[in-house]
Design an enzyme around this catalytic site. Structure first.
Site, PDB file in Angstrom:
ATOM      1  N   TYR A  59       0.813  -1.205   0.000  1.00 10.10           N
ATOM      2  CA  TYR A  59       0.000   0.000   0.000  1.00 10.10           C
ATOM      3  C   TYR A  59       0.852   1.263   0.000  1.00 10.10           C
ATOM      4  O   TYR A  59       0.452   2.288  -0.542  1.00 10.10           O
ATOM      5  CB  TYR A  59      -0.923   0.030   1.222  1.00 10.10           C
ATOM      6  N   VAL A  74      -1.075  -9.677  -3.830  1.00  8.03           N
ATOM      7  CA  VAL A  74      -2.408 -10.112  -3.430  1.00  8.03           C
ATOM      8  C   VAL A  74      -3.199  -9.043  -2.672  1.00  8.03           C
ATOM      9  O   VAL A  74      -4.343  -9.290  -2.293  1.00  8.03           O
ATOM     10  CB  VAL A  74      -2.356 -11.423  -2.603  1.00  8.03           C
ATOM     11  N   GLU A  75      -2.594  -7.881  -2.459  1.00  9.37           N
ATOM     12  CA  GLU A  75      -3.324  -6.723  -1.930  1.00  9.37           C
ATOM     13  C   GLU A  75      -2.642  -5.457  -2.396  1.00  9.37           C
ATOM     14  O   GLU A  75      -1.437  -5.304  -2.250  1.00  9.37           O
ATOM     15  CB  GLU A  75      -3.369  -6.712  -0.395  1.00  9.37           C
ATOM     16  N   ASN A  76      -3.443  -4.536  -2.931  1.00  2.00           N
ATOM     17  CA  ASN A  76      -2.988  -3.196  -3.294  1.00  2.00           C
ATOM     18  C   ASN A  76      -4.254  -2.401  -3.609  1.00  2.00           C
ATOM     19  O   ASN A  76      -5.109  -2.876  -4.353  1.00  2.00           O
ATOM     20  CB  ASN A  76      -2.053  -3.239  -4.510  1.00  2.00           C
TER      21      ASN A  76
END
Length: 467
Positions: free
Chosen positions: A301, A361-363
């Site tokens: 992030y 796998v997350e952004n």
């Protein structure tokens, strides 16, 4: 960007059971640690009483509305959906001999619905929650017996879903236990470093046992770890700043080193010794840890800076970690600094270090969206954020980094992990619910919905280099 993304690149989105499913006591589900954090990771640990309620109890009601949501994901062209299995749906207290059939059946229905649209599941075994029964009876991951309970759970779901799920992750953002021990390992927030690292060690051993079980039960499958990618830069070119940056980056890279290389690195032995940290590691543990993951997955992030003189600077909190702000970067509404180039840098760092495939796998961007009078939601800020990060992913692929896929965080609005807010929205799909739990739960496509659909359909060719 045309041609930079591999032909079989896994485009999609990522959610977590405790942030979308709701139905927190439905069909025999037990209480999880997340259920005792109604105000999120940074809120108080609150025992449940009859008649009480929290926003995560319903969340966005994915438990009942998943067919509608999967259809919307399919409309965008998702190749992959990352979600988690709620451990307490399968073993409500965590130490049962026999799994809960109703919980197993729910995920059968979910995976079958995804299969209708050729969406591959990417499944996290433990995403910011564990059975509260294991915390109450055994002290969570502080007790070695929890390793066996987790292995039983992992083997149960591997056997059940071996023909439906080929991509697995062990623990979500496993390194965050250093900063939120109740969420990560079921320990009290005031636990000392020896207790926390002992619990982390048990989790690392359990992860290796899950990897071994997956390789045995799902031989054509792949299983990875998951890191909070908190990449840090030195604030200046002072050698002391550089050395302190290396030390702080190793705080989280350590988790990847153990899971990808199969042993504790020497720098951690020195860290334990110099800080009086004692961790009981058996010879059997050392043998178990040699079972290493197939790929590295991570969240990204923001980045941050490090100085050897931190008392001279104010810090900013972002995605759990406190960091010294980078004076060259802008920030989101929540104070998270926006650094697309940092994603390219991180991809190169991880690939150079491990030489294993990587999976983002997350952004995503949490923001306050506004519904216009005509019902539209013009979230150009989200489009710009994601576009610029994906341009840097393409650059990393051109650098030679092997990237398996990209699942944006929160493709549909969900309850945020940090403070259990609905107002912090990440999705391409708006959900009509506010922080007080009011709203119809109606789904509505945002402008970014159509943008991401075009990105997927063009395999990244529609991205714009705005530098």
């Amino acid at each position: 960007m045309n041609g930079k993304f591999p032909q079989h690149f896994l485009w999609g989105g990522a959610v977590a059971a405790n942030q979308v499913e709701g139905a927190y006591q439905a069909d025999g589900k037990g209480l999880s640690t997340s259920d005792l954090q109604p105000q999120g990771i940074f809120g108080a640990i609150t025992p449940r009483t009859a008649g009480d309620s929290g926003i995560k109890d319903v969340a966005i009601d994915f438990y009942h509305r998943y067919p509608e949501d999967i259809a919307l994901f399919a409309e965008m062209g998702f190749k992959c959906l990352r979600t988690s299995i709620a451990w307490t749906r399968i073993f409500p207290q965590g130490d049962e001999e026999t799994p809960n059939e109703a919980g197993l059946a729910f995920y059968d229905r979910l995976f079958d619905e995804m299969a209708k649209y050729d969406i591959q599941p990417l499944i996290t075994l433990s995403h910011y929650e564990m059975p509260y029964g294991l915390v109450k009876r055994y002290g969570g991951w502080g007790d070695r017996r929890t390793i066996d309970f987790f292995e039983r759970y992992a083997r149960t779901v591997f056997e059940r879903y071996k023909h439906k799920v080929k991509h697995w992750l062990t623990f979500n953002e496993i390194n965050m236990s250093l900063h939120a021990p109740f969420t990560g390992v079921g320990l009290p927030p005031e636990s000392d470093k020896s207790a926390i690292y002992q619990a982390i060690h048990h989790q690392l051993v359990a992860s290796a046992k899950a990897v071994k079980a997956c390789h045995e039960i799902v031989p054509e499958g792949k299983i990875g770890n998951m890191l909070l990618g908190g990449i840090l830069y030195p604030l200046s070119c002072k050698p002391e700043d550089l050395l302190e940056t290396q030390r702080q980056n190793r705080d989280w890279l350590f988790f990847g080193d153990v899971q990808a290389r199969g042993y504790y690195p020497a720098y951690m032995q020195r860290f334990f010794r110099e800080n009086g940290i004692e961790v009981a590691i058996t010879e059997e543990d050392r043998r178990t840890l040699r079972e290493t993951i197939d790929f590295i997955s991570f969240s990204y992030y923001m980045s941050g800076c490090v100085t050897a003189d931190p008392e001279q600077y104010e810090t900013a909190r972002g995605n759990i970690l406190d960091m010294v702000p980078n004076p060259h970067l802008a920030s989101s509404e929540w104070g998270w600094q926006i650094d697309p180039i940092g994603l390219r840098y991180l991809l190169n760092v991880l690939y150079d270090r491990y030489q294993k495939p990587l999976f983002i796998v997350e952004n995503g961007l949490g923001a306050k969206d506004r519904v216009e009078a005509d019902g539209s939601i013009n979230d150009d800020y989200r489009i710009n954020y994601l576009n610029d990060h994906l341009v840097q992913v393409a650059e990393a692929i051109d650098d030679g980094v092997e990237v398996m896929g990209y699942t944006s965080w929160g493709p549909i609005d969900l309850v945020s992990a940090s403070k259990a807010e609905m107002s912090k929205r990440y999705g391409f799909i708006h959900v009509d619910r506010d922080d007080a739990g009011n709203g119809s739960l109606e789904r509505r496509r945002k402008k970014s919905f159509y943008w991401y659909r075009d990105v997927i359909h063009s395999n990244g060719a529609s991205l714009k280099d705005r530098r």
